[in-house]
Scaffold this motif. Structure first.
Motif, mmCIF file in Angstrom:
data_model
loop_
_atom_site.group_PDB
_atom_site.id
_atom_site.type_symbol
_atom_site.label_atom_id
_atom_site.label_comp_id
_atom_site.label_asym_id
_atom_site.label_seq_id
_atom_site.Cartn_x
_atom_site.Cartn_y
_atom_site.Cartn_z
ATOM 1 N N UNK A 80 4.484 -33.591 -17.818
ATOM 2 C CA UNK A 80 4.443 -34.154 -16.467
ATOM 3 C C UNK A 80 3.182 -33.682 -15.765
ATOM 4 N N UNK A 81 2.732 -34.417 -14.765
ATOM 5 C CA UNK A 81 1.527 -33.977 -14.041
ATOM 6 C C UNK A 81 1.790 -32.692 -13.264
ATOM 7 N N UNK A 82 0.757 -31.885 -13.132
ATOM 8 C CA UNK A 82 0.857 -30.636 -12.361
ATOM 9 C C UNK A 82 0.970 -30.972 -10.886
ATOM 10 N N UNK A 83 1.745 -30.155 -10.187
ATOM 11 C CA UNK A 83 1.915 -30.337 -8.742
ATOM 12 C C UNK A 83 1.527 -29.041 -8.034
ATOM 13 N N UNK A 84 1.034 -29.181 -6.819
ATOM 14 C CA UNK A 84 0.652 -28.005 -6.040
ATOM 15 C C UNK A 84 1.884 -27.179 -5.701
ATOM 16 N N UNK A 85 1.708 -25.881 -5.699
ATOM 17 C CA UNK A 85 2.805 -24.984 -5.337
ATOM 18 C C UNK A 85 3.200 -25.312 -3.895
ATOM 19 N N UNK A 86 4.492 -25.466 -3.641
ATOM 20 C CA UNK A 86 4.895 -25.835 -2.277
ATOM 21 C C UNK A 86 4.673 -24.683 -1.297
ATOM 22 N N UNK A 87 4.165 -25.005 -0.114
ATOM 23 C CA UNK A 87 3.892 -23.986 0.900
ATOM 24 C C UNK A 87 5.147 -23.571 1.658
ATOM 25 N N UNK A 88 5.790 -24.527 2.310
ATOM 26 C CA UNK A 88 6.891 -24.203 3.216
ATOM 27 C C UNK A 88 8.237 -24.801 2.823
ATOM 28 N N UNK A 89 8.247 -25.744 1.898
ATOM 29 C CA UNK A 89 9.495 -26.392 1.511
ATOM 30 C C UNK A 89 9.604 -26.433 -0.010
ATOM 31 N N UNK A 90 10.685 -25.884 -0.541
ATOM 32 C CA UNK A 90 10.913 -25.889 -1.991
ATOM 33 C C UNK A 90 11.006 -27.319 -2.495
ATOM 34 N N UNK A 91 10.669 -27.508 -3.765
ATOM 35 C CA UNK A 91 10.878 -28.826 -4.352
ATOM 36 C C UNK A 91 11.523 -28.683 -5.717
ATOM 37 N N UNK A 92 12.145 -29.766 -6.132
ATOM 38 C CA UNK A 92 12.912 -29.781 -7.364
ATOM 39 C C UNK A 92 12.226 -30.673 -8.392
ATOM 40 N N UNK A 93 12.098 -30.147 -9.589
ATOM 41 C CA UNK A 93 11.648 -30.949 -10.719
ATOM 42 C C UNK A 93 12.924 -31.294 -11.478
ATOM 43 N N UNK A 94 13.283 -32.571 -11.445
ATOM 44 C CA UNK A 94 14.560 -32.939 -12.047
ATOM 45 C C UNK A 94 14.384 -33.965 -13.155
ATOM 46 N N UNK A 95 15.511 -34.480 -13.609
ATOM 47 C CA UNK A 95 15.555 -35.436 -14.724
ATOM 48 C C UNK A 95 15.019 -34.799 -16.017
ATOM 49 N N UNK A 96 15.307 -33.513 -16.227
ATOM 50 C CA UNK A 96 14.909 -32.826 -17.451
ATOM 51 C C UNK A 96 16.058 -32.909 -18.453
ATOM 52 N N UNK A 97 15.770 -33.357 -19.646
ATOM 53 C CA UNK A 97 16.788 -33.507 -20.688
ATOM 54 C C UNK A 97 17.299 -32.124 -21.097
ATOM 55 N N UNK A 98 18.597 -31.916 -20.976
ATOM 56 C CA UNK A 98 19.171 -30.602 -21.274
ATOM 57 C C UNK A 98 19.239 -30.312 -22.768
ATOM 58 N N UNK A 99 19.041 -31.319 -23.600
ATOM 59 C CA UNK A 99 19.110 -31.083 -25.041
ATOM 60 C C UNK A 99 17.748 -30.705 -25.635
ATOM 61 N N UNK A 100 16.695 -30.786 -24.835
ATOM 62 C CA UNK A 100 15.346 -30.488 -25.334
ATOM 63 C C UNK A 100 14.862 -29.122 -24.852
ATOM 64 N N UNK A 101 13.830 -28.622 -25.527
ATOM 65 C CA UNK A 101 13.158 -27.398 -25.105
ATOM 66 C C UNK A 101 12.033 -27.791 -24.154
ATOM 67 N N UNK A 102 11.865 -27.016 -23.079
ATOM 68 C CA UNK A 102 10.856 -27.321 -22.069
ATOM 69 C C UNK A 102 9.879 -26.167 -21.917
ATOM 70 N N UNK A 103 8.685 -26.490 -21.447
ATOM 71 C CA UNK A 103 7.663 -25.492 -21.161
ATOM 72 C C UNK A 103 7.295 -25.588 -19.691
ATOM 73 N N UNK A 104 7.431 -24.475 -19.002
ATOM 74 C CA UNK A 104 7.079 -24.380 -17.585
ATOM 75 C C UNK A 104 5.791 -23.573 -17.491
ATOM 76 N N UNK A 105 4.795 -24.125 -16.805
ATOM 77 C CA UNK A 105 3.482 -23.483 -16.688
ATOM 78 C C UNK A 105 3.123 -23.223 -15.244
ATOM 79 N N UNK A 106 2.476 -22.097 -15.001
ATOM 80 C CA UNK A 106 1.809 -21.830 -13.725
ATOM 81 C C UNK A 106 0.322 -21.961 -14.016
ATOM 82 N N UNK A 107 -0.348 -22.817 -13.237
ATOM 83 C CA UNK A 107 -1.767 -23.090 -13.435
ATOM 84 C C UNK A 107 -2.578 -22.554 -12.252
ATOM 85 N N UNK A 108 -3.815 -22.165 -12.541
ATOM 86 C CA UNK A 108 -4.716 -21.710 -11.473
ATOM 87 C C UNK A 108 -5.180 -22.924 -10.669
ATOM 88 N N UNK A 109 -5.941 -22.653 -9.630
ATOM 89 C CA UNK A 109 -6.476 -23.751 -8.816
ATOM 90 C C UNK A 109 -7.452 -24.616 -9.613
#
Length: 154
Positions: A80-109
């Motif tokens: 999925x495309x990278x999104x900016x870290x939210x400043x004041x309001x949390x956001x949800x990344x959803x529609x992730x298939x529970x049967x698959x393995x996922x990779x979560x990344x923190x990227x620099x600016x």
């Protein structure tokens, strides 16, 4: 009436036909229900807490001028495309298939990977997860519960 050798007539031909019809209908219903159950994909989500709410950052969340300091960090899951870290309001990344393995990344600016974690929803009791990141302890995931008040994606 049909009789089997040395056995009393328990089923007549009419009752045997009715039992067979009911059995066939039950089997068809079981097949349809199981097919629908497997066709429905179970999905999960990861809540990315707002920088201002995340208690794991070691620095103050706001700068002297009142702006939130997220250091330009970005978050990405899988392809999925990278999104900016939210400043004041949390956001949800959803529609992730529970049967698959996922990779979560923190990227620099500059979109360079800083840290990543691979996970499966089967490793947790819930399909709603909450991410934590502080730059020192690293990237973490845990179930989103009342014990994770900084995850305000509910």
């Amino acid at each position: 009436m049909v009789r089997f050798a040395n056995y009393p007539a328990i089923f007549t031909q009419d009752t045997l036909g009715t039992v067979m019809k009911i059995g066939v209908v039950v089997l068809i219903l079981i097949f349809c229900i199981s097919h629908l159950a497997t066709a429905q994909q179970i999905t999960g989500s990861v809540c990315i807490p707002a920088r201002a709410d995340d208690p794991f950052w070691k620095e103050p969340p706001t700068l002297p001028n009142g702006q939130v300091n997220s250091h330009g960090l970005r978050v990405k899951i899988d392809k999925r495309p990278a999104v900016a870290w939210p400043d004041r309001k949390s956001f949800k990344i959803d529609e992730l298939d529970t049967s698959e393995r996922h990779t979560l990344l923190v990227l620099s600016s500059h979109d360079k990977p800083i840290e990543s974690v691979r996970f499966r929803f089967s490793e947790y009791k819930s399909t709603e997860l909450c991410m934590t990141y502080d730059g020192y302890q690293g990237l973490g995931l845990q179930e989103a519960t009342r014990r994770t008040p900084w995850c305000k994606c509910h």
